[in-house]
Design a protein around this motif. Structure first.
Motif, mmCIF file in Angstrom:
data_model
loop_
_atom_site.group_PDB
_atom_site.id
_atom_site.type_symbol
_atom_site.label_atom_id
_atom_site.label_comp_id
_atom_site.label_asym_id
_atom_site.label_seq_id
_atom_site.Cartn_x
_atom_site.Cartn_y
_atom_site.Cartn_z
ATOM 1 N N ARG A 397 45.853 44.640 39.248
ATOM 2 C CA ARG A 397 45.963 43.192 39.367
ATOM 3 C C ARG A 397 46.623 42.786 40.685
ATOM 4 N NH1 ARG A 397 42.695 40.507 35.863
ATOM 5 N NH2 ARG A 397 42.709 41.508 33.824
ATOM 6 N N CYS A 401 48.188 36.347 42.310
ATOM 7 C CA CYS A 401 47.585 35.472 41.294
ATOM 8 C C CYS A 401 47.175 36.207 40.036
ATOM 9 C CB CYS A 401 46.371 34.746 41.887
ATOM 10 S SG CYS A 401 44.952 35.821 42.188
ATOM 11 N N GLY A 403 44.797 38.244 39.681
ATOM 12 C CA GLY A 403 43.361 38.466 39.623
ATOM 13 C C GLY A 403 43.015 39.936 39.748
ATOM 14 N N CYS A 418 41.878 41.069 46.297
ATOM 15 C CA CYS A 418 41.760 40.284 45.073
ATOM 16 C C CYS A 418 40.418 39.563 45.047
ATOM 17 C CB CYS A 418 42.909 39.272 44.984
ATOM 18 S SG CYS A 418 42.822 38.224 43.513
ATOM 19 N N ARG A 419 39.726 39.629 43.923
ATOM 20 C CA ARG A 419 38.435 38.959 43.785
ATOM 21 C C ARG A 419 38.578 37.485 43.463
ATOM 22 N NH1 ARG A 419 35.562 42.144 39.313
ATOM 23 N NH2 ARG A 419 33.958 40.570 39.702
ATOM 24 N N TRP A 420 39.803 37.026 43.195
ATOM 25 C CA TRP A 420 40.033 35.608 42.915
ATOM 26 C C TRP A 420 40.514 34.863 44.159
ATOM 27 C CZ3 TRP A 420 42.936 35.527 37.523
ATOM 28 C CH2 TRP A 420 42.036 35.946 36.538
ATOM 29 N N CYS A 421 41.611 35.344 44.755
ATOM 30 C CA CYS A 421 42.197 34.616 45.883
ATOM 31 C C CYS A 421 41.856 35.224 47.228
ATOM 32 C CB CYS A 421 43.713 34.506 45.718
ATOM 33 S SG CYS A 421 44.588 36.099 45.815
#
Length: 659
Positions: A397, A401, A403, A418-421
């Motif tokens: 993780r 964030c 993610g 990170c695949r989110w941020c």
């Protein structure tokens, strides 16, 4: 009735009352409202046209449903403000269908009309209407003779008799040609046809096949990629009677074709057939309702078969059109599963642990040596889209964030990101055990292409995925690495197909996981040459699993029957009608308390589904009381909007994803 006057406005002398579907987003206002037609708009206010009216002190859009001599409303009526367009865009059949769909899915009429009627383009409306396309010649349709019931169904379409069927296409079948023959048969009998497919690539193939049989003027393609003006022009040509055959994606299910003779949905298991907008209708169910209402034929077609299609067969509503086992054996490739024989495991003891075992490499080498391309299906896109701790196997993780971390394309030495941020993590440390080592959970299509490119250094590697979909490939040696649904069509068929990471498809927490895995596998395997021409398919999944057995035997009907029996036992769609109701916990609890369910009604849950205190409950009844369930849910929504409840409740009937 009290006739209202405003200034010099005078009501029309004939049929002065217009019933209007007003475009307002409140569920309790889902009914026609009466307005007076001024004598100045008498000629232009035709049923089906777009109008503007004053509603609750604002000017809003609407559709004129019909005109009557009197109104049941005892108060004073207002006048239509404007006829936006004299074009009768809402055909009577479509208005009736939209009402039926809204009632079936506990939605509102105006929501369905937004899906059914494209936005207006004034310049296109001003263009002269096209001349009706000439009737094409009756096609011979020899391909349907491979199926014992195929010619009889064609005869029914030719004669205009309503017939229903579930068609299971053979592997390697030229399905666009077969569906084009159905459409051309209907058009030659002076009737229309609507063919609905999942995506634009299917639209292009099917449109070309229909044009070859019926002529370019008789066929239109309706899909979002055409652009608003072009799409509206094509849609108007159907409304005005110019085109007889419509080929398109899910919105074309409402195409206003004249005198419809046959409706077709191809690959009804594809989630693109489920509309993501309220009231979330499914193409298959809409076409069933439409075919029943107008007395037209219906075909639910595909390589594989869903439990919903199997229910149509077992209920007797739609007999199946399938080829004989001899015909099937001649057309199918040879399919090999992991651990199918003891000899396979003896030759490669590490086969179960290897991502690409020796049997897969052998199949690929043989096909490439024969001069044929090889298809490699990978369930996930990207490079390494998911990472985990090497020591405790916990998901990696982002410290910023939370993610998921993954490796971007470019190599195994890349920095986890990170695949989110999008923030890279150069100093990863596991929050569970403190380890700094990472391992791949899932290997994506790009990483797979890189690995296979090293193993077959002299063979070109072609990638096909969400952002770079390839439509077709030539008949020469190549490795085609594609995600499910993005497999290109190979000229003459692939020599082999490798279906990797079967566990990723079968292990999803989804009611339809095994059905979806089999559908994806069969679609890829159907692109491979027959076993007589050397075609081989290797599926990397345990041979004892039911979907793998169905693939090896090429028996989707058996698997669909098993799925339907299991869902009947457990009480899940399509054996029952089920609604997923989502909302804030407090609002959802109040909503469920106020429901007056049918006798067979049952509430499951609610359970948390995400942040912000959101929960979901499942409400189910028998199929016989499905309409009553939809009516109860719609009535509850009406009460909520009438009370101006602040927290919305989302209701979806028979959603594809239940868990």
């Amino acid at each position: 009735m009290t006739v209202a006057r405003k200034g010099e406005l005078v009501a029309a002398s004939e049929l002065p009352v217009a019933k209007v579907a007003v475009d307002v987003p409140l569920a309790h206002l889902d009914r026609p409202f009466d307005y007076l037609v001024p004598d100045t708009l008498h000629e232009s206010a035709v049923p089906g046209c777009r109008v503007r009216v004053r509603f609750a002190g604002k000017q809003v859009d609407g559709f004129l449903l019909c005109r009557t001599a009197e109104s049941d409303f005892g108060g004073r009526l207002g006048f239509l403000s404007k006829v936006v367009s004299q074009e009768p865009v809402l055909a009577p059949e479509i208005a009736t269908l939209a009402r039926t769909v809204a009632d079936r899915y506990a939605g509102s009429l105006i929501d369905v009309l937004r899906l059914a009627i494209p936005p207006r383009h004034a310049k296109v409306e001003a263009e002269p209407p096209p001349e009706p396309a000439p009737r094409p010649a009756m096609p011979d349709a020899p391909g349907w003779r491979r199926y014992p019931r195929g010619p009889a169904f064609l005869d029914a379409v030719r004669a205009g008799r309503p017939a229903h069927a579930v068609w299971q296409a053979l592997p390697g079948e030229d399905w666009p040609a077969r569906l084009a023959e159905l459409a051309a048969t209907a058009a030659a009998s002076d009737r229309g046809a609507v063919l609905v497919v999942p995506d634009y690539r299917d639209v292009a193939r099917l449109h070309a096949a229909c044009v070859a049989l019926a002529g370019e003027d008789a066929v239109v393609a309706l899909s979002a990629d055409a652009g608003p003006a072009k799409r509206y022009r094509r849609w108007l040509s159907v409304l005005r009677g110019g085109a007889r055959i419509v080929v398109g994606t899910r919105a074309s299910v409402f195409a206003p074709v004249h005198r419809p003779g046959v409706f077709v949905v191809w690959d009804d298991g594809d989630d693109l057939h489920a509309d993501p907008h309220a009231p979330y209708p499914h193409v298959r169910d809409v076409l069933i309702q439409r075919a029943h209402a107008v007395g037209a034929s219906l075909v639910v077609a595909g390589i594989a078969r869903t439990a919903e299609a199997q229910l149509l067969v077992e209920s007797g509503w739609a007999p199946e059109i399938v080829a004989s086992r001899d015909e099937l054996r001649a057309a199918a490739p040879r399919i090999v599963a992991l651990g199918e024989t003891d000899l396979q495991l003896a030759r490669d003891p590490a086969a179960r642990a290897a991502r690409v075992p020796s049997v897969a490499f052998e199949a690929a080498r043989a096909a490439l040596k024969d001069g044929r391309p090889v298809l490699v299906q990978v369930p996930r896109g990207g490079y390494v889209p998911a990472l985990a701790c090497q020591q405790c196997r916990g998901p990696a993780r982002c410290r910023r964030c939370a993610g998921p971390l993954g490796l971007p394309a470019g190599g195994g030495a890349g920095t986890p990101t990170c695949r989110w941020c999008g923030v890279p993590d150069t100093a990863f440390r596991c929050g569970n055990c403190g380890s700094r080592r990472l391992r791949a959970i899932v290997v994506g299509a790009k990483r797979t292409a890189e690995e296979l490119g090293r193993a077959f250094a002299d063979v070109p590697v072609i990638g096909s995925g969400a952002k770079e979909v390839v439509s077709d490939v030539a008949a020469r040696p190549a490795l085609v690495v594609a995600t499910p649904g993005a497999e290109p069509v190979a000229a003459g068929g692939y020599g082999a197909a490798l279906l990797l990471d079967g566990w990723a498809l079968l292990g999803r927490a989804d009611l339809r996981a095994s059905e979806e895995a089999l559908r994806r596998w069969m679609q890829a395997a159907a692109l491979v040459r027959s076993h007589r021409d050397g075609g081989r398919v290797v599926v990397l999944a345990e041979s004892a699993l039911a979907p793998v057995q169905a693939l090896v035997r090429w028996d989707p009907a058996w698997h669909a029957s098993q799925e339907l029996a299991a869902r009947t036992e457990l009480g899940f769609p399509p054996a029952v009608r089920m609604a997923a109701v989502d909302g804030q916990a407090t609002a959802l609890a109040t909503f469920l308390e106020e429901l007056t369910l049918p006798p067979s009604g049952e509430i499951l849950g609610p359970v948390p589904i995400g942040p912000d205190d959101r929960e979901r409950a499942l409400v189910r009844t028998t199929r016989a009381e499905g309409r009553a369930l939809a009516a109860v849910l719609a009535a509850a929504q009406h009460v909520r909007t009438a009370r101006k409840e602040p927290d919305p409740i989302r209701v979806r009937l028979d959603p594809l994803e239940l868990i």
